[in-house]
Design a protein around this motif. Structure first.
Motif, PDB file in Angstrom:
ATOM      1  N   SER A   9      82.093  25.769  56.733  1.00 23.05           N
ATOM      2  CA  SER A   9      81.547  24.428  56.491  1.00 23.05           C
ATOM      3  C   SER A   9      81.032  24.335  55.056  1.00 23.05           C
ATOM      4  O   SER A   9      81.235  23.333  54.382  1.00 23.05           O
ATOM      5  CB  SER A   9      80.433  24.116  57.487  1.00 23.05           C
ATOM      6  OG  SER A   9      79.380  25.059  57.386  1.00 23.05           O
ATOM      7  N   HIS A  10      80.349  25.394  54.613  1.00 24.53           N
ATOM      8  CA  HIS A  10      79.810  25.444  53.251  1.00 24.53           C
ATOM      9  C   HIS A  10      79.337  26.864  52.990  1.00 24.53           C
ATOM     10  O   HIS A  10      79.458  27.737  53.867  1.00 24.53           O
ATOM     11  CB  HIS A  10      78.696  24.409  53.059  1.00 24.53           C
ATOM     12  CG  HIS A  10      77.453  24.651  53.874  1.00 24.53           C
ATOM     13  ND1 HIS A  10      77.470  24.692  55.250  1.00 24.53           N
ATOM     14  CD2 HIS A  10      76.160  24.870  53.516  1.00 24.53           C
ATOM     15  CE1 HIS A  10      76.242  24.912  55.694  1.00 24.53           C
ATOM     16  NE2 HIS A  10      75.422  25.037  54.664  1.00 24.53           N
ATOM     17  N   THR A  11      78.797  27.121  51.805  1.00 22.42           N
ATOM     18  CA  THR A  11      78.581  28.507  51.377  1.00 22.42           C
ATOM     19  C   THR A  11      77.138  28.987  51.483  1.00 22.42           C
ATOM     20  O   THR A  11      76.791  30.002  50.878  1.00 22.42           O
ATOM     21  CB  THR A  11      79.064  28.685  49.917  1.00 22.42           C
ATOM     22  OG1 THR A  11      78.415  27.690  49.105  1.00 22.42           O
ATOM     23  CG2 THR A  11      80.567  28.548  49.804  1.00 22.42           C
ATOM     24  N   HIS A  12      76.279  28.306  52.237  1.00 16.94           N
ATOM     25  CA  HIS A  12      74.937  28.858  52.448  1.00 16.94           C
ATOM     26  C   HIS A  12      75.061  30.142  53.261  1.00 16.94           C
ATOM     27  O   HIS A  12      75.908  30.261  54.155  1.00 16.94           O
ATOM     28  CB  HIS A  12      74.037  27.845  53.153  1.00 16.94           C
ATOM     29  CG  HIS A  12      73.545  26.766  52.226  1.00 16.94           C
ATOM     30  ND1 HIS A  12      73.006  25.580  52.653  1.00 16.94           N
ATOM     31  CD2 HIS A  12      73.520  26.713  50.863  1.00 16.94           C
ATOM     32  CE1 HIS A  12      72.647  24.844  51.615  1.00 16.94           C
ATOM     33  NE2 HIS A  12      72.960  25.502  50.512  1.00 16.94           N
ATOM     34  N   GLY A  13      74.151  31.112  52.952  1.00 23.76           N
ATOM     35  CA  GLY A  13      74.283  32.462  53.483  1.00 23.76           C
ATOM     36  C   GLY A  13      74.348  32.557  54.997  1.00 23.76           C
ATOM     37  O   GLY A  13      75.050  33.416  55.545  1.00 23.76           O
ATOM     38  N   ASP A  14      73.636  31.666  55.696  1.00 25.41           N
ATOM     39  CA  ASP A  14      73.636  31.724  57.159  1.00 25.41           C
ATOM     40  C   ASP A  14      74.947  31.226  57.761  1.00 25.41           C
ATOM     41  O   ASP A  14      75.133  31.295  58.976  1.00 25.41           O
ATOM     42  CB  ASP A  14      72.442  30.947  57.733  1.00 25.41           C
ATOM     43  CG  ASP A  14      72.373  29.517  57.230  1.00 25.41           C
ATOM     44  OD1 ASP A  14      72.634  29.282  56.030  1.00 25.41           O
ATOM     45  OD2 ASP A  14      72.058  28.616  58.032  1.00 25.41           O
ATOM     46  N   HIS A  15      75.856  30.741  56.919  1.00 24.37           N
ATOM     47  CA  HIS A  15      77.175  30.303  57.409  1.00 24.37           C
ATOM     48  C   HIS A  15      78.293  31.253  56.984  1.00 24.37           C
ATOM     49  O   HIS A  15      79.390  31.199  57.536  1.00 24.37           O
ATOM     50  CB  HIS A  15      77.486  28.880  56.911  1.00 24.37           C
ATOM     51  CG  HIS A  15      76.542  27.855  57.468  1.00 24.37           C
ATOM     52  ND1 HIS A  15      76.893  26.993  58.484  1.00 24.37           N
ATOM     53  CD2 HIS A  15      75.240  27.598  57.182  1.00 24.37           C
ATOM     54  CE1 HIS A  15      75.853  26.235  58.794  1.00 24.37           C
ATOM     55  NE2 HIS A  15      74.840  26.576  58.007  1.00 24.37           N
ATOM     56  N   ILE A  16      78.019  32.097  55.992  1.00 26.47           N
ATOM     57  CA  ILE A  16      79.081  32.994  55.495  1.00 26.47           C
ATOM     58  C   ILE A  16      78.602  34.445  55.444  1.00 26.47           C
ATOM     59  O   ILE A  16      79.073  35.242  54.640  1.00 26.47           O
ATOM     60  CB  ILE A  16      79.611  32.555  54.105  1.00 26.47           C
ATOM     61  CG1 ILE A  16      78.494  32.552  53.043  1.00 26.47           C
ATOM     62  CG2 ILE A  16      80.285  31.199  54.182  1.00 26.47           C
ATOM     63  CD1 ILE A  16      79.033  32.500  51.607  1.00 26.47           C
ATOM     64  N   GLY A  66      77.273  16.495  50.295  1.00 26.82           N
ATOM     65  CA  GLY A  66      75.892  16.019  50.181  1.00 26.82           C
ATOM     66  C   GLY A  66      74.903  17.144  50.442  1.00 26.82           C
ATOM     67  O   GLY A  66      73.979  17.358  49.672  1.00 26.82           O
ATOM     68  N   HIS A  67      75.115  17.871  51.546  1.00 28.98           N
ATOM     69  CA  HIS A  67      74.282  19.063  51.775  1.00 28.98           C
ATOM     70  C   HIS A  67      74.589  20.066  50.669  1.00 28.98           C
ATOM     71  O   HIS A  67      73.688  20.652  50.071  1.00 28.98           O
ATOM     72  CB  HIS A  67      74.587  19.625  53.162  1.00 28.98           C
ATOM     73  CG  HIS A  67      73.791  20.842  53.510  1.00 28.98           C
ATOM     74  ND1 HIS A  67      72.420  20.846  53.573  1.00 28.98           N
ATOM     75  CD2 HIS A  67      74.180  22.116  53.797  1.00 28.98           C
ATOM     76  CE1 HIS A  67      72.000  22.063  53.886  1.00 28.98           C
ATOM     77  NE2 HIS A  67      73.039  22.855  54.015  1.00 28.98           N
ATOM     78  N   THR A  68      75.887  20.256  50.424  1.00 29.18           N
ATOM     79  CA  THR A  68      76.386  20.940  49.221  1.00 29.18           C
ATOM     80  C   THR A  68      77.567  20.093  48.717  1.00 29.18           C
ATOM     81  O   THR A  68      78.082  19.258  49.462  1.00 29.18           O
ATOM     82  CB  THR A  68      76.875  22.373  49.532  1.00 29.18           C
ATOM     83  OG1 THR A  68      77.912  22.311  50.510  1.00 29.18           O
ATOM     84  CG2 THR A  68      75.741  23.265  50.026  1.00 29.18           C
ATOM     85  N   GLY A  92      78.695  21.339  60.970  1.00 29.36           N
ATOM     86  CA  GLY A  92      78.284  22.069  59.772  1.00 29.36           C
ATOM     87  C   GLY A  92      76.830  21.680  59.548  1.00 29.36           C
ATOM     88  O   GLY A  92      76.079  21.504  60.518  1.00 29.36           O
ATOM     89  N   ASP A  93      76.415  21.478  58.294  1.00 30.68           N
ATOM     90  CA  ASP A  93      75.043  21.034  58.029  1.00 30.68           C
ATOM     91  C   ASP A  93      75.003  19.595  57.504  1.00 30.68           C
ATOM     92  O   ASP A  93      74.121  19.233  56.735  1.00 30.68           O
ATOM     93  CB  ASP A  93      74.349  21.971  57.022  1.00 30.68           C
ATOM     94  CG  ASP A  93      73.943  23.292  57.660  1.00 30.68           C
ATOM     95  OD1 ASP A  93      74.225  23.488  58.869  1.00 30.68           O
ATOM     96  OD2 ASP A  93      73.355  24.138  56.955  1.00 30.68           O
ATOM     97  N   VAL A  94      75.975  18.765  57.938  1.00 32.03           N
ATOM     98  CA  VAL A  94      75.921  17.356  57.528  1.00 32.03           C
ATOM     99  C   VAL A  94      74.621  16.732  58.034  1.00 32.03           C
ATOM    100  O   VAL A  94      74.094  15.778  57.451  1.00 32.03           O
ATOM    101  CB  VAL A  94      77.169  16.573  58.033  1.00 32.03           C
ATOM    102  CG1 VAL A  94      77.183  16.418  59.550  1.00 32.03           C
ATOM    103  CG2 VAL A  94      77.270  15.214  57.365  1.00 32.03           C
TER     104      VAL A  94
END
Ligand SMILES: [Zn+2]
Length: 299
Positions: free
Chosen positions: A138-145, A215-217, A237-239
């Motif tokens: 979804s995006h590259t924040h650490g808790d997702h990757i 928007g979140h990233t 994701g974190d939308v």
């Protein structure tokens, strides 16, 4: 009754037209599925990819809940399509499994814990990490990757805008800069990288669509899946982090663009109307705890 159904159907079509039109300027190659004729994926499994405790909810709800603790869930999703397996996000690193000190992306703010490893949860249905052909993030924040290292041979699918962003110079927000540095470390240099630009039909049959929701990233995306019995489901994701934020259009202070965040929440609302879709909010713990967990699945 008939009139109501007709009105609902035409509102769905209208919503779809609005999204398509919006996409024309920013993303001429929008590949949203036809709600009537879209193909289906066979199964959708939820994996428990951690949970976290933050010491100031107002970071996610500016102006409200100052200094209040909040607990979030972290969720990964596994999709079976024919003989292919697609993983959506990889969660908190397995190195933190059962570590009472936990793991953090921003140590002053939030601590993550992991009670079950991704590897063990895949094994529950007879899979190894090497069986996962594609990992979409979804995006590259650490808790997702956090567990990209488990999938060195998988194709990593992400938005070009996200990849470019984490490799761009630092901005004014130090928290965001820290998250970018961690993202570069955790993502590494994937052997098989598929960078996409906007809404993308992953299997070419409308069953799984990556939907651009920045928007979140800057290159954040959500996932729209079509299942035979469950219909359309959107993986957030974190939308949005919490159901209440979605209802009130609240944007977390860590997001890279408030305007894009609000536009992306609007887009998700239109998708929900167009596809009669259910929204699964990744970090909303009370919602997540009520959903099926692997080896159970949605079909
Ligand atoms: Zn995030």
């Amino acid at each position: 009754m008939i009139r109501q159904a007709t009105v609902a159907a035409s509102f769905g079509m209208l919503a779809l037209m609005i999204i398509m039109q919006g996409a024309r300027g920013a993303d001429a190659r929008s590949k949203l599925p036809d709600p009537i004729n879209a193909g289906v994926a066979e199964r959708l499994y939820r994996l428990d990819c951690g949970h976290s405790l933050a010491n100031d909810e107002s970071v996610w709800t500016p102006g409200e809940n100052v200094g209040r603790d909040i607990e979030f869930s972290s969720t990964c999703w596994l999709i079976k399509h024919g003989n292919d397996w697609l993983l959506w996000d990889t969660g908190v690193p397995e190195s933190s499994l059962n570590d009472p000190r936990g793991w953090s992306t921003l140590p002053k703010l939030i601590v993550y814990h992991l009670d079950k490893s991704l590897t063990d949860q895949l094994a529950e249905i007879g899979l190894k990490p090497g069986d996962i052909g594609r990992v979409a993030i979804s995006h590259t924040h650490g808790d997702h990757i956090g567990n990209m290292g488990l999938f060195p041979n998988s194709t990593i699918v992400m938005q070009q805008a996200e990849y470019s962003w984490i490799h761009s110079p630092n901005g004014p927000n130090d928290n965001v800069n820290q998250l970018m540095a961690l993202a570069r470390k955790l993502l590494g240099t994937p052997k098989n990288l598929q960078l996409i630009d906007g809404d993308t039909d992953l299997f070419g049959d409308g069953s799984v669509t990556l939907v651009s929701t920045p928007g979140h990233t800057p290159g954040h995306q959500s996932l729209l899946i079509h299942l035979r019995n469950s219909g359309f489901i959107i993986l957030s994701g974190d939308v949005v982090h919490l159901e209440e934020n979605f209802e009130k259009n609240i944007v977390p202070s860590l997001n890279t663009s408030k305007a894009e965040s609000i536009a992306s929440m609007d887009k998700v609302r239109l998708l929900m109307a167009a596809y009669k879709a259910t929204l699964f909010i990744n970090h909303d713990k009370s919602q997540t705890d009520a959903l099926r967990l692997i080896p159970a699945f949605y079909d």
